[in-house]
Design a protein around this motif. Sequence first.
Motif, PDB file in Angstrom:
ATOM      1  N   PRO A   1      34.229 -48.667  17.908  1.00 36.97           N
ATOM      2  CA  PRO A   1      34.598 -50.070  17.957  1.00 36.97           C
ATOM      3  C   PRO A   1      34.930 -50.492  19.386  1.00 36.97           C
ATOM      4  N   HIS A   2      34.536 -51.669  19.739  1.00 35.04           N
ATOM      5  CA  HIS A   2      34.828 -52.316  21.025  1.00 35.04           C
ATOM      6  C   HIS A   2      34.129 -51.701  22.238  1.00 35.04           C
ATOM      7  N   ALA A   3      33.305 -50.667  22.052  1.00 36.13           N
ATOM      8  CA  ALA A   3      32.731 -49.985  23.215  1.00 36.13           C
ATOM      9  C   ALA A   3      31.652 -50.829  23.893  1.00 36.13           C
ATOM     10  N   VAL A   4      31.622 -50.792  25.229  1.00 36.78           N
ATOM     11  CA  VAL A   4      30.609 -51.554  25.970  1.00 36.78           C
ATOM     12  C   VAL A   4      29.998 -50.712  27.084  1.00 36.78           C
ATOM     13  N   ILE A   5      28.771 -51.081  27.420  1.00 30.59           N
ATOM     14  CA  ILE A   5      28.121 -50.533  28.608  1.00 30.59           C
ATOM     15  C   ILE A   5      27.908 -51.697  29.567  1.00 30.59           C
ATOM     16  N   ILE A   6      28.308 -51.494  30.823  1.00 28.53           N
ATOM     17  CA  ILE A   6      28.009 -52.493  31.860  1.00 28.53           C
ATOM     18  C   ILE A   6      26.956 -51.876  32.772  1.00 28.53           C
ATOM     19  N   GLY A   7      25.789 -52.496  32.831  1.00 26.99           N
ATOM     20  CA  GLY A   7      24.720 -52.016  33.729  1.00 26.99           C
ATOM     21  C   GLY A   7      24.592 -52.962  34.909  1.00 26.99           C
ATOM     22  N   ILE A   8      24.549 -52.392  36.100  1.00 29.66           N
ATOM     23  CA  ILE A   8      24.487 -53.228  37.315  1.00 29.66           C
ATOM     24  C   ILE A   8      23.328 -52.773  38.197  1.00 29.66           C
ATOM     25  N   GLY A   9      22.536 -53.727  38.636  1.00 30.81           N
ATOM     26  CA  GLY A   9      21.447 -53.444  39.585  1.00 30.81           C
ATOM     27  C   GLY A   9      21.649 -54.272  40.836  1.00 30.81           C
ATOM     28  N   VAL A  10      21.601 -53.630  42.004  1.00 29.68           N
ATOM     29  CA  VAL A  10      21.791 -54.343  43.270  1.00 29.68           C
ATOM     30  C   VAL A  10      20.640 -53.992  44.216  1.00 29.68           C
ATOM     31  N   ASN A  11      20.033 -55.017  44.812  1.00 23.71           N
ATOM     32  CA  ASN A  11      18.998 -54.780  45.823  1.00 23.71           C
ATOM     33  C   ASN A  11      19.702 -54.478  47.145  1.00 23.71           C
ATOM     34  N   ILE A  12      19.535 -53.263  47.626  1.00 24.89           N
ATOM     35  CA  ILE A  12      20.240 -52.895  48.866  1.00 24.89           C
ATOM     36  C   ILE A  12      19.240 -52.778  50.019  1.00 24.89           C
ATOM     37  N   ASN A  13      18.451 -51.679  50.040  1.00 23.65           N
ATOM     38  CA  ASN A  13      17.433 -51.567  51.094  1.00 23.65           C
ATOM     39  C   ASN A  13      16.064 -52.012  50.575  1.00 23.65           C
ATOM     40  N   THR A  14      16.060 -52.734  49.508  1.00 21.18           N
ATOM     41  CA  THR A  14      14.829 -53.218  48.875  1.00 21.18           C
ATOM     42  C   THR A  14      14.105 -54.168  49.843  1.00 21.18           C
ATOM     43  N   THR A  15      12.794 -53.956  50.002  1.00 22.83           N
ATOM     44  CA  THR A  15      12.038 -54.746  50.992  1.00 22.83           C
ATOM     45  C   THR A  15      11.534 -56.055  50.382  1.00 22.83           C
ATOM     46  N   LYS A  16      11.134 -56.960  51.267  1.00 23.91           N
ATOM     47  CA  LYS A  16      10.592 -58.257  50.825  1.00 23.91           C
ATOM     48  C   LYS A  16       9.346 -58.031  49.974  1.00 23.91           C
ATOM     49  N   ARG A  17       8.559 -57.060  50.391  1.00 23.89           N
ATOM     50  CA  ARG A  17       7.333 -56.757  49.649  1.00 23.89           C
ATOM     51  C   ARG A  17       7.650 -56.340  48.211  1.00 23.89           C
ATOM     52  N   GLU A  18       8.701 -55.511  48.069  1.00 29.44           N
ATOM     53  CA  GLU A  18       9.058 -55.051  46.724  1.00 29.44           C
ATOM     54  C   GLU A  18       9.604 -56.201  45.864  1.00 29.44           C
ATOM     55  N   LEU A  19      10.159 -57.205  46.535  1.00 31.98           N
ATOM     56  CA  LEU A  19      10.746 -58.326  45.784  1.00 31.98           C
ATOM     57  C   LEU A  19       9.765 -59.485  45.609  1.00 31.98           C
ATOM     58  N   GLU A  20       8.564 -59.318  46.188  1.00 32.96           N
ATOM     59  CA  GLU A  20       7.541 -60.367  46.182  1.00 32.96           C
ATOM     60  C   GLU A  20       7.401 -61.091  44.823  1.00 32.96           C
ATOM     61  N   PRO A  21       7.326 -60.350  43.694  1.00 35.84           N
ATOM     62  CA  PRO A  21       7.097 -61.045  42.422  1.00 35.84           C
ATOM     63  C   PRO A  21       8.217 -62.028  42.052  1.00 35.84           C
ATOM     64  N   PHE A  22       9.363 -61.890  42.686  1.00 38.24           N
ATOM     65  CA  PHE A  22      10.515 -62.718  42.276  1.00 38.24           C
ATOM     66  C   PHE A  22      10.866 -63.813  43.286  1.00 38.24           C
ATOM     67  N   LEU A  23      10.107 -63.836  44.400  1.00 39.49           N
ATOM     68  CA  LEU A  23      10.455 -64.793  45.460  1.00 39.49           C
ATOM     69  C   LEU A  23      10.232 -66.240  45.012  1.00 39.49           C
ATOM     70  N   LYS A  24       9.366 -66.419  43.999  1.00 39.97           N
ATOM     71  CA  LYS A  24       9.113 -67.782  43.520  1.00 39.97           C
ATOM     72  C   LYS A  24       9.980 -68.133  42.310  1.00 39.97           C
ATOM     73  N   ASN A  25      10.840 -67.213  41.908  1.00 38.82           N
ATOM     74  CA  ASN A  25      11.792 -67.525  40.822  1.00 38.82           C
ATOM     75  C   ASN A  25      12.659 -68.703  41.255  1.00 38.82           C
ATOM     76  N   PRO A  26      13.247 -69.422  40.283  1.00 39.33           N
ATOM     77  CA  PRO A  26      14.074 -70.564  40.677  1.00 39.33           C
ATOM     78  C   PRO A  26      15.110 -70.219  41.746  1.00 39.33           C
ATOM     79  N   PHE A  27      15.650 -68.990  41.705  1.00 41.45           N
ATOM     80  CA  PHE A  27      16.648 -68.610  42.699  1.00 41.45           C
ATOM     81  C   PHE A  27      16.148 -67.536  43.666  1.00 41.45           C
ATOM     82  N   SER A  28      14.835 -67.296  43.690  1.00 41.78           N
ATOM     83  CA  SER A  28      14.241 -66.308  44.589  1.00 41.78           C
ATOM     84  C   SER A  28      14.960 -64.945  44.471  1.00 41.78           C
TER      85      SER A  28
END
Length: 259
Positions: free
Chosen positions: A124-151
């Motif tokens: 009961p009450h158990a949760v998982i918090i998953g967190i993803g952070v772009n740290i050394n991620t390159t522009k090329r790797e993020l290319e598919p998301f650059l046109k997202n509403p918030f890039s």
Amino acid sequence: MQGLTPKIYRHESVNSTNAKLKEFIRKGASSGTVVVAESQTEGRGRMGRTWHSPSGGLYFSVYFVPKNAKRLTDFSLLAGVAVAQTIKSLLPKAKEISVKWPNDCLVDWKKIAGVLCETVGDTPHAVIIGIGVNINTTKRELEPFLKNPFSATSVALEEAGENHSIESLFDTMLTKLFELYRIYEEQGFATIKRLWELNCLMIGKKIELCEPGHQETDGVRGKVTGTFLGIDDSGALLLLNQKNEKKSYVSGEITCFWP
Ligand code: BT5
């Protein structure tokens, strides 16, 4: 209250740290267990979406078993505060760092991190918090998301390509997350709400909200615009709509805002 100590399991690559942590929980892992990976092959976002997880980013999940039943959304907001505070401590003061309701962190209005919270198993009450952070991620790797509403962006992109220590960012973020969880257990949601609002630069601005299941508002199916007033005592988004009515929304996505 005695704080929890993290018990950390490190992996090179997993499908998803949330999924891996669930395996540990099935085998009896206790509250405070953490799974961290250098990359994910099937990183998950909300509502069946994916989280692109190449090496160079930080991907981790934490298991908490609170004393009493809690709202899952409280944990998204709590985690958002830990992420924003950590990113703020790293980047130049001139950067605008903001939590975005309900589960993102933005730098200069670009998405740098996301949070995925899930309930888990029979505990009961158990949760998982998953967190993803772009740290050394390159522009090329993020290319598919650059046109997202918030890039999209990464710590390195905001810091002129410097190579950042993923380990030290992980350390800081985990410490903040556990500290906020302790505060939450002791003081309830009110303190988290206050900290979340302090870290949100969208309050007072005009936003567009897309709410799943919300229909025919302002004439556009599922879309409302208005002034973002903050969050209420349950973490719901408060909006002053164009008819000057104050409405609260428990789910949805901010798709646009006017600074
Ligand atoms: C999220 O979902 O933002 C939650 C992301 C949570 C990821 C962590 S990593 C550790 C743990 N294990 C997992 O498997 N997941 C968690 P959502 O709000 O649904 O945003 C997903 C959307 O963001 C996608 O549909 C893309 O458009 C975009 N996106 C995907 N990867 C991205 C990235 N690396 N950076 C910026 N945007 C991304």
